[in-house]
Design a protein around this motif. Sequence first.
Motif, PDB file in Angstrom:
ATOM      1  N   THR A 237      51.903  -4.715  -1.869  1.00  0.00           N
ATOM      2  CA  THR A 237      50.796  -3.877  -2.779  1.00  0.00           C
ATOM      3  C   THR A 237      50.820  -4.442  -4.174  1.00  0.00           C
ATOM      4  O   THR A 237      51.694  -5.304  -4.349  1.00  0.00           O
ATOM      5  CB  THR A 237      51.269  -2.425  -2.535  1.00  0.00           C
ATOM      6  OG1 THR A 237      50.415  -1.535  -3.013  1.00  0.00           O
ATOM      7  CG2 THR A 237      52.671  -2.220  -3.233  1.00  0.00           C
TER       8      THR A 237
ATOM      9  N   ARG B 188      52.292   7.011  -8.305  1.00  0.00           N
ATOM     10  CA  ARG B 188      51.836   5.817  -8.951  1.00  0.00           C
ATOM     11  C   ARG B 188      50.580   5.265  -8.355  1.00  0.00           C
ATOM     12  O   ARG B 188      50.812   5.199  -7.015  1.00  0.00           O
ATOM     13  CB  ARG B 188      53.029   4.651  -8.801  1.00  0.00           C
ATOM     14  CG  ARG B 188      54.193   4.903  -9.725  1.00  0.00           C
ATOM     15  CD  ARG B 188      55.125   3.884 -10.004  1.00  0.00           C
ATOM     16  NE  ARG B 188      56.410   4.105 -10.488  1.00  0.00           N
ATOM     17  CZ  ARG B 188      57.603   4.121 -10.175  1.00  0.00           C
ATOM     18  NH1 ARG B 188      57.961   4.086  -9.106  1.00  0.00           N
ATOM     19  NH2 ARG B 188      58.785   4.450 -11.117  1.00  0.00           N
ATOM     20  N   PRO B 189      49.605   4.758  -9.012  1.00  0.00           N
ATOM     21  CA  PRO B 189      48.393   4.320  -8.461  1.00  0.00           C
ATOM     22  C   PRO B 189      48.476   2.820  -7.939  1.00  0.00           C
ATOM     23  O   PRO B 189      49.081   2.077  -8.579  1.00  0.00           O
ATOM     24  CB  PRO B 189      47.243   4.584  -9.533  1.00  0.00           C
ATOM     25  CG  PRO B 189      48.145   4.438 -10.944  1.00  0.00           C
ATOM     26  CD  PRO B 189      49.382   5.066 -10.481  1.00  0.00           C
ATOM     27  N   HIS B 190      48.146   2.707  -6.495  1.00  0.00           N
ATOM     28  CA  HIS B 190      47.856   1.342  -6.118  1.00  0.00           C
ATOM     29  C   HIS B 190      46.700   0.667  -6.434  1.00  0.00           C
ATOM     30  O   HIS B 190      45.920   1.343  -6.117  1.00  0.00           O
ATOM     31  CB  HIS B 190      48.332   1.424  -4.509  1.00  0.00           C
ATOM     32  CG  HIS B 190      49.834   1.778  -4.222  1.00  0.00           C
ATOM     33  ND1 HIS B 190      50.604   0.966  -3.703  1.00  0.00           N
ATOM     34  CD2 HIS B 190      50.563   2.869  -4.589  1.00  0.00           C
ATOM     35  CE1 HIS B 190      51.744   1.665  -3.489  1.00  0.00           C
ATOM     36  NE2 HIS B 190      51.484   2.894  -3.854  1.00  0.00           N
ATOM     37  N   GLN B 191      46.753  -0.722  -6.790  1.00  0.00           N
ATOM     38  CA  GLN B 191      45.517  -1.313  -7.018  1.00  0.00           C
ATOM     39  C   GLN B 191      44.927  -2.133  -5.827  1.00  0.00           C
ATOM     40  O   GLN B 191      44.056  -3.025  -5.901  1.00  0.00           O
ATOM     41  CB  GLN B 191      45.723  -2.155  -8.246  1.00  0.00           C
ATOM     42  CG  GLN B 191      46.186  -1.163  -9.308  1.00  0.00           C
ATOM     43  CD  GLN B 191      46.580  -1.983 -10.387  1.00  0.00           C
ATOM     44  OE1 GLN B 191      47.630  -2.795 -10.252  1.00  0.00           O
ATOM     45  NE2 GLN B 191      46.124  -1.914 -11.595  1.00  0.00           N
ATOM     46  N   THR B 192      45.377  -1.875  -4.517  1.00  0.00           N
ATOM     47  CA  THR B 192      44.743  -2.501  -3.516  1.00  0.00           C
ATOM     48  C   THR B 192      45.360  -1.797  -2.290  1.00  0.00           C
ATOM     49  O   THR B 192      45.956  -0.769  -2.255  1.00  0.00           O
ATOM     50  CB  THR B 192      45.588  -3.968  -3.168  1.00  0.00           C
ATOM     51  OG1 THR B 192      44.767  -4.643  -2.097  1.00  0.00           O
ATOM     52  CG2 THR B 192      47.004  -3.891  -3.209  1.00  0.00           C
TER      53      THR B 192
ATOM     54  N   ILE C 239      50.931  -2.771  -7.878  1.00  0.00           N
ATOM     55  CA  ILE C 239      50.977  -1.702  -8.882  1.00  0.00           C
ATOM     56  C   ILE C 239      51.116  -2.185 -10.298  1.00  0.00           C
ATOM     57  O   ILE C 239      52.060  -3.043 -10.753  1.00  0.00           O
ATOM     58  CB  ILE C 239      52.345  -0.821  -8.512  1.00  0.00           C
ATOM     59  CG1 ILE C 239      52.038  -0.112  -7.204  1.00  0.00           C
ATOM     60  CG2 ILE C 239      52.314   0.424  -9.628  1.00  0.00           C
ATOM     61  CD1 ILE C 239      53.648   0.694  -6.615  1.00  0.00           C
ATOM     62  N   ASP C 240      50.382  -1.547 -11.239  1.00  0.00           N
ATOM     63  CA  ASP C 240      50.550  -2.079 -12.784  1.00  0.00           C
ATOM     64  C   ASP C 240      50.305  -3.764 -12.613  1.00  0.00           C
ATOM     65  O   ASP C 240      50.781  -4.451 -13.306  1.00  0.00           O
ATOM     66  CB  ASP C 240      51.719  -1.742 -13.251  1.00  0.00           C
ATOM     67  CG  ASP C 240      51.660  -0.394 -13.612  1.00  0.00           C
ATOM     68  OD1 ASP C 240      50.487   0.413 -13.662  1.00  0.00           O
ATOM     69  OD2 ASP C 240      52.680   0.201 -13.679  1.00  0.00           O
ATOM     70  N   GLY C 241      49.413  -4.252 -11.831  1.00  0.00           N
ATOM     71  CA  GLY C 241      49.084  -5.690 -11.795  1.00  0.00           C
ATOM     72  C   GLY C 241      50.069  -6.588 -11.275  1.00  0.00           C
ATOM     73  O   GLY C 241      50.183  -7.758 -11.049  1.00  0.00           O
TER      74      GLY C 241
ATOM     75  N   LYS D 284      52.479  -7.790  -7.557  1.00  0.00           N
ATOM     76  CA  LYS D 284      52.575  -7.660  -6.333  1.00  0.00           C
ATOM     77  C   LYS D 284      53.863  -7.563  -5.906  1.00  0.00           C
ATOM     78  O   LYS D 284      54.881  -8.001  -6.566  1.00  0.00           O
ATOM     79  CB  LYS D 284      52.166  -9.143  -5.736  1.00  0.00           C
ATOM     80  CG  LYS D 284      51.891  -9.224  -4.316  1.00  0.00           C
ATOM     81  CD  LYS D 284      51.335 -10.210  -3.655  1.00  0.00           C
ATOM     82  CE  LYS D 284      51.293 -10.569  -2.257  1.00  0.00           C
ATOM     83  NZ  LYS D 284      50.673 -11.639  -1.782  1.00  0.00           N
TER      84      LYS D 284
END
Length: 470
Positions: free
Chosen positions: A91, A81-85, A93-95, A97
């Motif tokens: 963290t 799963r891509p982390h956005q921070t 994930i998918d907007g 927190k």
Amino acid sequence: MSDGNGQTFPKMNSGLKESLLDRMRNTHQSSERNRMARSERELPPAPRRQQARFEDLPEYKQVVAQKVASEQLGIANPFYRPHQTAAGATTVIDGRKLINFASYDYLGLNRHAHVLDRARETIGGFGISASASRLVAGERPQHVELEERIARFYGVDASVCFVSGYLTNVAAISCLMGPKDLVIHDEFIHNSALAGIKLSGATRRLFKHNDIADLEHVLRTVAGDYRHIMVIVEGIYSMDGDVANLPALLKLKAEYGFWLMVDEAHSLGVLGRHGKGLAEHFGVDPHEVDIWMGTLSKTTSSCGGYIAGSEALAAVLKAAAGGFVYSVGLAPVLAASAVASLDILEREPERTGALRRNGALFLKLAREAGLDTGLSGGFSVVPVLVGDSLRAVQLSNDLLAAGINVLPIIHPAVPEGLARLRFFITSDHSEEQIHRTVTLTAERLKDLTDRNFGLGGVDIEKMMRALSAR
């Protein structure tokens, strides 16, 4: 001869060229010349063979079987799963927190201002890459600075850094050990050490996890005239979170005479009052351990690995370890960032104290909630044993839906029946986050257990039909 831009270069005389090639060929080892000679003999035609397809490999079929079983039960894949921070105690994930228990950032240094400032400064002067093996043209001041700091931090003579933690074990073990040697390791040692042993060609024996009596039994029964013997353990075991018994290991070392190698990937910055690892934790002189190994991707918020010990050890590895000699040097920015992390660790040992309190709190609450934390000592790693791999995956997904990111460890990384969620604790986690996480984990696991969710609910015949159709 022209390079296409009008620049001309002298053409090598054909006689000189042939002479040079002959000299190069003659430097090959006799074994290589013999191999070439054997290949040139007249041999009967080889029988035609069918090239295997990757789709037919048992490893691929196992992946597909797990996927089919997950699809039957409607389980989403929790991995990649891509982390956005930048990951830390939280963290995105998918907007969303999330409370995060899947980060190695044990002391919260990944986004520390001092680390980021040092990184920016280094990029400005040295770019991103070392652009060559350090032996050839990749040496930079940051490499020397980092190696000196690691050695000083450990209280030993020298260290040498590699571009990968995994590579560090592979390169060091395969360099120091050979076919005439013996390596004895804890049964739960990291895969990178196993890969290094295999590459070395050394004889391999294992002993029961953290069982000093069994290690002594193996040492007593060693048969064969081995040139060197090495024993490998971990400071904190990455899957179980327990600690190696260093004083007992050193007693055996004094009696049986072997090199002791300690992998501190998960214990640097974690054990000891000042985070100096296993030696400080037990009050032992670090010189008594022959080889300290660790990674730069956890406490020091960078990437790479290191070996620390004597000057002679470092010199041998820099001269003969393939993973050092033939690999690009550690990126200067990564070396500088690791140094900056060590700066903070030395100035702020209270971060290690906060991590210890959080780990102890998590372990205490988990046990009170009836969760099986296995062998964990409540430091940087606390597993919650689930047993069933599919149940562990679903528990991870349920917790994600509830706002908590923690990843499962399933077969074949651990034996079936020992699947778990692995919680990485950091100094930045709040007590409220820990309380909430333990409570939700216990509730969600109880629900899955009560419903007998897991491998027992898989329709085997349906799964086999799905596999055969692929």
